[in-house]
Motif scaffolding. Sequence first.
Motif, PDB file in Angstrom:
ATOM      1  N   ARG A   2      63.735  -1.713  54.458  1.00 53.44           N
ATOM      2  CA  ARG A   2      62.300  -1.721  54.136  1.00 53.44           C
ATOM      3  C   ARG A   2      61.907  -3.011  53.427  1.00 53.44           C
ATOM      4  O   ARG A   2      60.753  -3.405  53.406  1.00 53.44           O
ATOM      5  CB  ARG A   2      61.956  -0.538  53.221  1.00 53.44           C
ATOM      6  N   ARG A   3      62.909  -3.645  52.779  1.00 50.18           N
ATOM      7  CA  ARG A   3      62.661  -4.906  52.066  1.00 50.18           C
ATOM      8  C   ARG A   3      63.124  -6.115  52.883  1.00 50.18           C
ATOM      9  O   ARG A   3      63.392  -7.181  52.333  1.00 50.18           O
ATOM     10  CB  ARG A   3      63.372  -4.854  50.710  1.00 50.18           C
TER      11      ARG A   3
ATOM     12  N   PHE B  31      67.348  -6.343  44.942  1.00 46.79           N
ATOM     13  CA  PHE B  31      66.803  -5.120  45.543  1.00 46.79           C
ATOM     14  C   PHE B  31      67.658  -3.907  45.184  1.00 46.79           C
ATOM     15  O   PHE B  31      67.135  -2.831  44.884  1.00 46.79           O
ATOM     16  CB  PHE B  31      66.704  -5.259  47.064  1.00 46.79           C
TER      17      PHE B  31
END
Length: 353
Positions: A313-314, A346
Amino acid sequence: MKKSYFRPEIDAMSGYAPGGQPVMENLVKLNTNENPFPPSGNVIRALREFDSSSLRRYPDPASNRLRDAVAARWGYRRENVIVGNGSDDLLTMIFRAFTAPDKPMAMLFPSYSLYAELAAMQNAPVVRLPLAPRTFALPENLLERIADCNLLMLTRPNAPTGTLFPRAEVERICREFDGIVVIDEAYADFAPDNCMDLVGKFANVIVMRTFSKSFSLAGLRLGYAVADPVVVQGLMKLKDSYNSDRLAQLLGEAAFSDGETLAKHCREICAERERLACALRGIGFFVADSAANFLFASPPDRDGRRCFEEVRRRAVIVRYFPGDATGEYVRITIGTPRENRILVDFLREIYGK
Ligand SMILES: *Cc1c(COP(=O)(O)O)cnc(C)c1O
């Protein structure tokens, strides 16, 4: 349903799923063990000077110049070396040669899942040998369990675990197993030792290397295998006539002649690997000891899929292998220091450290 024209074993296969190659800006791509460094300057020079009119002609079918360079590097003869269109091409030859419905193959689990797909194409039985949880050590009764097999695949350093089976154990297996032992050394340049010398000791051993990982040439498709001349001669019968193209042979030679760049890049990747392992352990990951250019790591909640999805998602991609022995983990390729830092930041955010 209309009848299928495929052989039943092909219909029964799912097919090997390679790691994704998504095209996306600012993606941090840590999923297929590519090298973060560019190839050797020798490759770039050879490419610039390449005479494109030579492409009119077929390449050397045997890749003899590259075979000679490989033979000289490892103290063997040209007759000990065969070149492939990536080591996957050599694996295809090996499985065609040594597996059949009455010639079972043995492989460790987890290891490179392509082996099982190649066996399926041959309709050859597969004996799966589970590695010990966490340590990924070889099973104690390995030799008894593979007594009926014709081929044993050993990946050293292993993928996706990154771990190194003790050399003495590998040597004993080569001596005592009555069949072909393939030692897939795709990651050996990142490891403290290798098994290339076993080719000289045992006529049943094939050691495989690739230019995809340590030489930063995954896009070129080039690999080689070193074995007894009898084995090489047999594999040559199965090879596509021109299985390595002109450009691959030329650029492969150029890369291979630059041992200094190879050593420097491997040293830096290994140093970065230790830094990343340390950072991950600090966040609560279990990290297997790695002798390769990647880490097999289990997040604090032991949920590999969630980790994979959260970092994706990042815009960071790692590799996730669903299933019992692997689903707790993600496999992370060692990237540039910057890429690794982005990942760690992250992960701190995701796991709250
Ligand atoms: C990457 C890899 C290969 C394939 O290498 P190519 O030369 O790119 O085909 C073979 N074996 C293992 C274990 C690998 O990880």
